[in-house]
Write an enzyme that holds these catalytic residues in place. Structure first.
Site, PDB file in Angstrom:
ATOM      1  N   ASP A  62       0.820  -1.214   0.000  1.00  0.00           N
ATOM      2  CA  ASP A  62       0.000   0.000   0.000  1.00  0.00           C
ATOM      3  C   ASP A  62       0.853   1.264   0.000  1.00  0.00           C
ATOM      4  O   ASP A  62       2.021   1.249   0.407  1.00  0.00           O
ATOM      5  CB  ASP A  62      -0.883   0.048   1.251  1.00  0.00           C
ATOM      6  CG  ASP A  62      -2.094  -0.863   1.158  1.00  0.00           C
ATOM      7  OD1 ASP A  62      -2.166  -1.671   0.207  1.00  0.00           O
ATOM      8  OD2 ASP A  62      -2.959  -0.784   2.050  1.00  0.00           O
ATOM      9  N   HIS A 206       3.919  -2.247   3.143  1.00  0.00           N
ATOM     10  CA  HIS A 206       3.930  -0.898   2.579  1.00  0.00           C
ATOM     11  C   HIS A 206       5.246  -0.625   1.855  1.00  0.00           C
ATOM     12  O   HIS A 206       6.319  -0.967   2.364  1.00  0.00           O
ATOM     13  CB  HIS A 206       3.725   0.149   3.685  1.00  0.00           C
ATOM     14  CG  HIS A 206       2.377   0.067   4.332  1.00  0.00           C
ATOM     15  ND1 HIS A 206       2.070  -0.877   5.296  1.00  0.00           N
ATOM     16  CD2 HIS A 206       1.240   0.799   4.137  1.00  0.00           C
ATOM     17  CE1 HIS A 206       0.812  -0.723   5.674  1.00  0.00           C
ATOM     18  NE2 HIS A 206       0.284   0.282   4.988  1.00  0.00           N
TER      19      HIS A 206
END
Length: 248
Positions: A62, A206
């Site tokens: 993400d 991430h």
């Protein structure tokens, strides 16, 4: 006359109460789906949580693209011969279009994380914001995204409806590494992921620190070898959501 005044007062009070009830009902309708962001509730929604083929583990990232983190993660994934799904933020794509394009060109799956990493404080903008994010990401990368993961995992009614109109399928995760916190490192991230992931699970990491502690993405990077290695030792393939066999 006093009687009429009291009646008017009761009428105003009743109308006000009805208005408050209506607003409250609207708030509940908008935010009730957000409980799916809570881990125990996600287990009751396996498809939304990203539970797919038991022989496969989906690897997702993400908050990118990031000018340093994303290329570094891409190189590590190349070394591991792994492809992943990247949930991009449109504002980051505008700032780093070449990195976003390269992510797709290197065989990774492109998905939508939103226009920016913000909480759902403007439900009336959900449709326009998500449509703008989709167009930006598709135009820059040349991909046609099929997945949507809302920031913070908060899938409101308006966000879900906007995603449906765009043909985006919402998906969250079954295992996260908490790689965004200050004290995270490769060991803590790997241990947390491996204590939660199993066959058919979806991992959240991430490749950016845009919504996290500066430099926190390095903990996800340092955990990759252990996470991928463990999954392969268990006889499971690691790859993007497109290969995950999620049911409709």
């Amino acid at each position: 006359m006093p009687t009429e005044s009291r009646k008017r007062g009761l009428t105003v009070t009743s109308a006000t109460g009805a208005g408050v009830a209506l607003v409250a009902a609207g708030v509940v309708a908008e935010f009730l789906p957000t409980v799916t962001a809570v881990s125990p509730v996600r287990r009751l929604c396996p498809t939304l949580a990203g539970r797919g083929d038991p022989g496969h583990v989906a690897l997702t990232f993400d908050d990118g693209p990031h000018p340093v983190a994303t290329p570094t993660v891409l190189r590590r994934l190349d070394e591991l011969a792994v492809r992943a799904t990247f949930f991009l933020l449109a504002e980051q794509v505008r700032e780093h279009p070449r990195v976003a394009y390269e992510t797709h060109e290197r065989g990774h799956e492109i998905a939508v994380h939103g226009l920016r990493h913000d909480p759902p404080t403007r439900p009336w903008r959900a449709g326009a914001d998500l449509a703008e994010a989709y167009r930006t990401i598709a135009d820059v990368t040349g991909a046609s995204p099929g997945w949507y993961r809302p920031p913070y995992g908060v899938l409101t009614t308006s966000r879900a409806a906007a995603a449906r109109r765009l043909g985006l399928r919402p998906v969250l995760w079954t295992a996260d590494g908490r790689d965004w916190v200050r004290d995270a490192d490769g060991d803590t991230v790997a241990r947390r992921v491996l204590s939660r992931v199993d066959g058919g699970g979806t991992i959240l990491l991430h490749d950016s620190d845009v919504a996290a502690v500066p430099g926190s993405w390095r903990s996800a990077l340092d955990a990759l070898d252990a996470v991928v290695g463990h999954c392969r030792t268990q006889g499971r393939l690691v790859g993007p959501l497109r290969d995950h066999g999620l049911r409709n």
